[in-house]
Design a protein around this motif. Sequence first.
Motif, short mmCIF file in Angstrom:
data_model
loop_
_atom_site.label_atom_id
_atom_site.label_comp_id
_atom_site.label_asym_id
_atom_site.label_seq_id
_atom_site.Cartn_x
_atom_site.Cartn_y
_atom_site.Cartn_z
N GLN A 70 0.89 -1.17 0.18
CA GLN A 70 -0.12 0.34 0.18
C GLN A 70 1.03 1.62 -0.10
OE1 GLN A 70 -3.23 -0.35 -0.36
NE2 GLN A 70 -3.55 1.75 -1.17
N ASP A 71 2.48 1.10 0.77
CA ASP A 71 3.36 2.08 0.76
C ASP A 71 3.19 3.04 -0.84
OD1 ASP A 71 2.77 2.21 3.26
OD2 ASP A 71 4.81 1.14 3.73
N PHE A 72 3.94 1.55 -1.65
CA PHE A 72 3.99 2.10 -2.45
C PHE A 72 2.80 3.10 -3.17
CE2 PHE A 72 3.28 0.81 -8.05
CZ PHE A 72 4.76 1.83 -7.92
N LEU A 76 3.64 6.20 -4.88
CA LEU A 76 3.96 7.10 -6.15
C LEU A 76 3.68 8.31 -6.95
CD1 LEU A 76 4.92 4.68 -8.47
CD2 LEU A 76 1.98 4.87 -9.07
N SER A 77 2.52 8.77 -6.97
CA SER A 77 2.25 10.30 -7.66
C SER A 77 3.71 11.28 -6.98
CB SER A 77 1.25 11.01 -6.34
OG SER A 77 1.16 11.93 -6.86
N ASN A 82 9.36 13.64 -7.10
CA ASN A 82 10.60 13.46 -6.55
C ASN A 82 10.70 14.24 -5.05
OD1 ASN A 82 12.60 12.20 -8.69
ND2 ASN A 82 12.38 14.55 -9.54
N GLU A 83 9.47 14.16 -4.09
CA GLU A 83 9.08 13.98 -3.34
C GLU A 83 9.52 14.21 -2.06
OE1 GLU A 83 4.80 15.06 -3.61
OE2 GLU A 83 5.61 17.24 -4.98
N LEU A 84 9.87 12.15 -2.05
CA LEU A 84 10.18 11.03 -1.58
C LEU A 84 11.99 11.54 -0.58
CD1 LEU A 84 8.83 7.95 -3.10
CD2 LEU A 84 7.94 9.82 -1.22
N LYS A 105 2.32 0.12 -12.78
CA LYS A 105 0.93 1.08 -12.34
C LYS A 105 2.22 2.71 -12.57
CE LYS A 105 -1.29 -1.08 -8.97
NZ LYS A 105 -3.24 -0.46 -9.71
N LEU A 106 3.39 2.35 -12.36
CA LEU A 106 4.27 3.56 -12.68
C LEU A 106 4.55 3.54 -13.86
CD1 LEU A 106 6.67 4.98 -11.02
CD2 LEU A 106 8.45 3.35 -11.83
N GLU A 107 4.11 2.95 -14.97
CA GLU A 107 4.41 3.70 -16.03
C GLU A 107 3.21 3.83 -16.73
OE1 GLU A 107 5.18 -0.16 -18.76
OE2 GLU A 107 6.69 -0.26 -18.32
N LYS A 108 2.00 3.45 -16.37
CA LYS A 108 0.14 4.32 -16.42
C LYS A 108 0.53 5.58 -16.13
CE LYS A 108 -2.40 0.16 -17.24
NZ LYS A 108 -3.31 -0.34 -16.74
N MET A 109 1.41 5.92 -14.46
CA MET A 109 1.65 7.38 -13.88
C MET A 109 2.23 8.25 -14.58
SD MET A 109 -0.39 8.61 -11.27
CE MET A 109 0.01 7.98 -9.60
#
Length: 173
Positions: A70-72, A76-77, A82-84, A105-109
């Motif tokens: 769930q952390d992922f 993700l956003s 680059n806020e992490l 999911k990352l590619e879609k984002m």
Amino acid sequence: MDKNLTCSQVEALINLYIEGKLSDVMCKCVDLHIKKCPHCREKIEHLKSILSKYDNKQNTQNIQEEVFNQDFINNLSAYLDNELNSNENIKIKKMTISNPSARDKLEKMYKFKKLMLSAYEKTKNDYKNDFSKMIMAQVLEQNPYSTDCFQKLIILFCIIVMCILIGFLYLYL
């Protein structure tokens, strides 16, 4: 209704029968036919077994998605922007490398973010152009000595003079 259904009628009703969308009367008619016809009974059992396998796979996949870190999903956003911090960035990268679903999911984002940025830039540029055109139109229309304004004043003056003349003629004649 005739309680004896043919095989073709039962075949037409199989989907509704399996989904439980038939009325009680129709369901009883199909049940009667299935008891008598081994071919239709076998077909219905085969379809039910296929659907149960599909449901089991779907349920397993849904459980894996819920268990999926769930952390992922939550980060993700922030990762894309680059806020992490570095530890969270590493967790996202590991998850993306090891999990095809996470990579998807990352590619879609990424695609979504790119689409949003291009839409924003297009809208911003369109607004600048529209705003500039609007200002230019207002400047061109605000000429205080335009011929329309002058013509209106002349017509108004003529009407006033004619009213005065008609008034004098009416009084003295």
